[in-house]
Design a protein around this motif. Structure first.
Motif, mmCIF file in Angstrom:
data_model
loop_
_atom_site.group_PDB
_atom_site.id
_atom_site.type_symbol
_atom_site.label_atom_id
_atom_site.label_comp_id
_atom_site.label_asym_id
_atom_site.label_seq_id
_atom_site.Cartn_x
_atom_site.Cartn_y
_atom_site.Cartn_z
ATOM 1 N N ALA A 23 11.372 -4.315 -1.141
ATOM 2 C CA ALA A 23 10.963 -5.324 -0.171
ATOM 3 C C ALA A 23 11.998 -5.454 0.948
ATOM 4 O O ALA A 23 11.649 -5.602 2.124
ATOM 5 C CB ALA A 23 10.772 -6.668 -0.868
ATOM 6 N N MET A 24 13.293 -5.390 0.605
ATOM 7 C CA MET A 24 14.342 -5.466 1.610
ATOM 8 C C MET A 24 14.279 -4.291 2.571
ATOM 9 O O MET A 24 14.412 -4.445 3.788
ATOM 10 C CB MET A 24 15.711 -5.503 0.919
ATOM 11 C CG MET A 24 16.073 -6.848 0.316
ATOM 12 S SD MET A 24 16.363 -8.112 1.574
ATOM 13 C CE MET A 24 17.842 -7.475 2.377
ATOM 14 N N THR A 25 14.067 -3.095 2.018
ATOM 15 C CA THR A 25 13.969 -1.900 2.869
ATOM 16 C C THR A 25 12.777 -1.994 3.797
ATOM 17 O O THR A 25 12.865 -1.699 4.995
ATOM 18 C CB THR A 25 13.856 -0.636 1.992
ATOM 19 O OG1 THR A 25 15.007 -0.546 1.149
ATOM 20 C CG2 THR A 25 13.776 0.611 2.861
ATOM 21 N N ASP A 26 11.638 -2.427 3.246
ATOM 22 C CA ASP A 26 10.431 -2.571 4.055
ATOM 23 C C ASP A 26 10.646 -3.607 5.160
ATOM 24 O O ASP A 26 10.242 -3.396 6.310
ATOM 25 C CB ASP A 26 9.260 -2.983 3.164
ATOM 26 C CG ASP A 26 7.973 -3.114 3.944
ATOM 27 O OD1 ASP A 26 7.338 -2.080 4.230
ATOM 28 O OD2 ASP A 26 7.597 -4.260 4.293
ATOM 29 N N LEU A 65 17.140 -15.165 8.087
ATOM 30 C CA LEU A 65 15.965 -15.939 7.676
ATOM 31 C C LEU A 65 14.667 -15.182 7.962
ATOM 32 O O LEU A 65 13.688 -15.305 7.213
ATOM 33 C CB LEU A 65 15.957 -17.288 8.383
ATOM 34 C CG LEU A 65 16.680 -18.442 7.682
ATOM 35 C CD1 LEU A 65 15.989 -18.808 6.374
ATOM 36 C CD2 LEU A 65 18.140 -18.136 7.426
ATOM 37 N N GLY A 66 14.648 -14.395 9.043
ATOM 38 C CA GLY A 66 13.456 -13.585 9.329
ATOM 39 C C GLY A 66 13.181 -12.580 8.228
ATOM 40 O O GLY A 66 12.046 -12.415 7.774
ATOM 41 N N TYR A 67 14.234 -11.907 7.775
ATOM 42 C CA TYR A 67 14.074 -10.973 6.658
ATOM 43 C C TYR A 67 13.672 -11.705 5.384
ATOM 44 O O TYR A 67 12.831 -11.232 4.617
ATOM 45 C CB TYR A 67 15.376 -10.205 6.421
ATOM 46 C CG TYR A 67 15.732 -9.213 7.503
ATOM 47 C CD1 TYR A 67 14.766 -8.458 8.146
ATOM 48 C CD2 TYR A 67 17.067 -9.021 7.882
ATOM 49 C CE1 TYR A 67 15.107 -7.551 9.146
ATOM 50 C CE2 TYR A 67 17.414 -8.119 8.875
ATOM 51 C CZ TYR A 67 16.425 -7.385 9.504
ATOM 52 O OH TYR A 67 16.763 -6.489 10.483
ATOM 53 N N ALA A 68 14.275 -12.871 5.146
ATOM 54 C CA ALA A 68 13.991 -13.617 3.915
ATOM 55 C C ALA A 68 12.520 -14.011 3.827
ATOM 56 O O ALA A 68 11.907 -13.917 2.757
ATOM 57 C CB ALA A 68 14.875 -14.858 3.842
ATOM 58 N N LEU A 69 11.942 -14.446 4.949
ATOM 59 C CA LEU A 69 10.542 -14.848 4.934
ATOM 60 C C LEU A 69 9.598 -13.656 4.857
ATOM 61 O O LEU A 69 8.396 -13.820 4.635
ATOM 62 C CB LEU A 69 10.229 -15.693 6.171
ATOM 63 C CG LEU A 69 10.292 -17.211 5.991
ATOM 64 C CD1 LEU A 69 9.153 -17.720 5.120
ATOM 65 C CD2 LEU A 69 11.624 -17.647 5.408
ATOM 66 N N THR A 70 10.125 -12.459 5.062
ATOM 67 C CA THR A 70 9.328 -11.253 4.858
ATOM 68 C C THR A 70 9.425 -10.779 3.417
ATOM 69 O O THR A 70 8.428 -10.385 2.802
ATOM 70 C CB THR A 70 9.808 -10.122 5.803
ATOM 71 O OG1 THR A 70 9.638 -10.553 7.149
ATOM 72 C CG2 THR A 70 9.013 -8.848 5.584
ATOM 73 N N VAL A 71 10.622 -10.827 2.881
ATOM 74 C CA VAL A 71 10.837 -10.364 1.506
ATOM 75 C C VAL A 71 10.089 -11.252 0.510
ATOM 76 O O VAL A 71 9.513 -10.765 -0.465
ATOM 77 C CB VAL A 71 12.346 -10.340 1.182
ATOM 78 C CG1 VAL A 71 12.585 -10.106 -0.307
ATOM 79 C CG2 VAL A 71 13.038 -9.265 2.003
ATOM 80 N N GLY A 72 10.058 -12.562 0.772
ATOM 81 C CA GLY A 72 9.426 -13.495 -0.156
ATOM 82 C C GLY A 72 7.979 -13.163 -0.480
ATOM 83 O O GLY A 72 7.617 -13.000 -1.661
ATOM 84 N N PRO A 73 7.094 -13.056 0.538
ATOM 85 C CA PRO A 73 5.701 -12.732 0.243
ATOM 86 C C PRO A 73 5.524 -11.372 -0.423
ATOM 87 O O PRO A 73 4.627 -11.194 -1.264
ATOM 88 C CB PRO A 73 5.040 -12.744 1.629
ATOM 89 C CG PRO A 73 5.889 -13.647 2.433
ATOM 90 C CD PRO A 73 7.291 -13.417 1.958
ATOM 91 N N VAL A 80 6.330 -6.652 -5.420
ATOM 92 C CA VAL A 80 7.122 -5.550 -4.877
ATOM 93 C C VAL A 80 8.571 -5.778 -5.300
ATOM 94 O O VAL A 80 9.095 -6.881 -5.147
ATOM 95 C CB VAL A 80 7.019 -5.503 -3.338
ATOM 96 C CG1 VAL A 80 7.923 -4.416 -2.779
ATOM 97 C CG2 VAL A 80 5.575 -5.284 -2.918
ATOM 98 N N PRO A 81 9.268 -4.760 -5.838
ATOM 99 C CA PRO A 81 10.672 -4.919 -6.240
ATOM 100 C C PRO A 81 11.545 -5.360 -5.069
ATOM 101 O O PRO A 81 11.271 -5.019 -3.909
ATOM 102 C CB PRO A 81 11.062 -3.520 -6.725
ATOM 103 C CG PRO A 81 9.768 -2.888 -7.135
ATOM 104 C CD PRO A 81 8.736 -3.426 -6.177
ATOM 105 N N PHE A 82 12.618 -6.094 -5.380
ATOM 106 C CA PHE A 82 13.451 -6.704 -4.350
ATOM 107 C C PHE A 82 13.984 -5.694 -3.344
ATOM 108 O O PHE A 82 13.857 -5.888 -2.129
ATOM 109 C CB PHE A 82 14.627 -7.447 -5.006
ATOM 110 C CG PHE A 82 15.616 -7.979 -4.009
ATOM 111 C CD1 PHE A 82 15.322 -9.092 -3.231
ATOM 112 C CD2 PHE A 82 16.851 -7.355 -3.832
ATOM 113 C CE1 PHE A 82 16.234 -9.582 -2.306
ATOM 114 C CE2 PHE A 82 17.767 -7.841 -2.910
ATOM 115 C CZ PHE A 82 17.455 -8.955 -2.140
ATOM 116 N N TRP A 83 14.605 -4.612 -3.818
ATOM 117 C CA TRP A 83 15.221 -3.673 -2.878
ATOM 118 C C TRP A 83 14.178 -2.925 -2.059
ATOM 119 O O TRP A 83 14.413 -2.606 -0.888
ATOM 120 C CB TRP A 83 16.132 -2.696 -3.616
ATOM 121 C CG TRP A 83 17.396 -3.350 -4.068
ATOM 122 C CD1 TRP A 83 17.793 -3.605 -5.346
ATOM 123 C CD2 TRP A 83 18.422 -3.884 -3.222
ATOM 124 N NE1 TRP A 83 19.005 -4.269 -5.355
ATOM 125 C CE2 TRP A 83 19.407 -4.453 -4.071
ATOM 126 C CE3 TRP A 83 18.609 -3.942 -1.845
ATOM 127 C CZ2 TRP A 83 20.554 -5.066 -3.572
ATOM 128 C CZ3 TRP A 83 19.756 -4.557 -1.344
ATOM 129 C CH2 TRP A 83 20.710 -5.097 -2.207
#
Length: 219
Positions: A144-147, A125-133, A139-142
């Motif tokens: 955003a996931m890497t970041d 959930l911590g990663y999810a709330l970072t990827v969302g914004p 920003v492309p999904f992957w």
């Protein structure tokens, strides 16, 4: 002695009623401000502030007032640090609550497996709330996931060690139906927030994290 004192406070009906009143009042103030004065904030950041205030009541509202409103007089690293830690906190807290409900409540696992499951849920959930914004900023999904992985892992790790460690120390023997089980969880979440704040400051200073955007530019 400290453990017994905290347990006494966290199971005291009057103390819990006062805290509940403070949280509800803080949520009402936040809701009014978001609707009437800060509607420009992205929807995910509104969720972040709502969860932060839900977990930490007046402290969460104070952080929002200081760092999260479009009316802040100027932005600085201290405000960026608070927005960053609140962002991490909102997702991790949600993960902890879901984690304990599933592992301790539905599956009735022992303490060690509850800890592992709660850690895992907090990371997700911590990663999810970072990827969302980030994706709201196109920003492309992957990417955003890497970041999120590189920028959030230190903060999430420190936050969860502090929060879950405090929770186990205070309420490790409590059952999911006990008041201390939930009040200890809420108290431990705020400990995680406080401990993770300097970590977020350090990550921003080092350039690992940018911190959440300046809300004043959205007004």
């Amino acid at each position: 002695m400290l453990r017994q004192l905290l347990q006494s406070v966290l199971t005291n009906p009057l103390a819990l009623a006062v805290w509940g009143g403070l949280v509800l009042t803080s949520l009402a103030v936040l809701g009014y401000d978001l609707v009437a004065k800060n509607a420009e904030l992205p929807s995910l950041m509104k969720l972040v502030w709502g969860l932060t205030v839900l977990y930490s009541g007046p402290l969460g509202l104070a952080i929002y007032t200081y760092a999260g409103r479009t009316q802040i007089p100027e932005d600085d690293i201290w405000r960026r640090g608070f927005r960053s830690v609140a962002h991490c906190y909102s997702g991790c807290g949600m993960g902890e609550v879901i984690g304990v409900i599933v592992t301790a409540g539905l599956l009735a696992l022992d303490t060690h497996l509850v800890i592992v499951g709660t850690f895992a849920a907090a990371y997700v959930l911590g990663y999810a709330l970072t990827v969302g914004p980030l994706m709201q900023e196109e920003v492309p999904f992957w990417e955003a996931m890497t970041d999120a992985f590189y920028s959030e892992t230190p903060s999430i790790t420190v936050m969860e060690i502090a929060a879950i460690g405090t929770d186990v120390w205070l309420a490790g023997e409590a059952h999911i139906g006990d008041v201390l089980f939930w009040s200890g969880l809420v108290f431990s979440l705020t400990i995680g927030l406080v401990v993770a704040y300097p970590v977020n400051l350090a990550l921003i200073r080092a350039g690992v994290k940018e911190g959440m955007g300046n809300p004043a530019t959205m007004g």
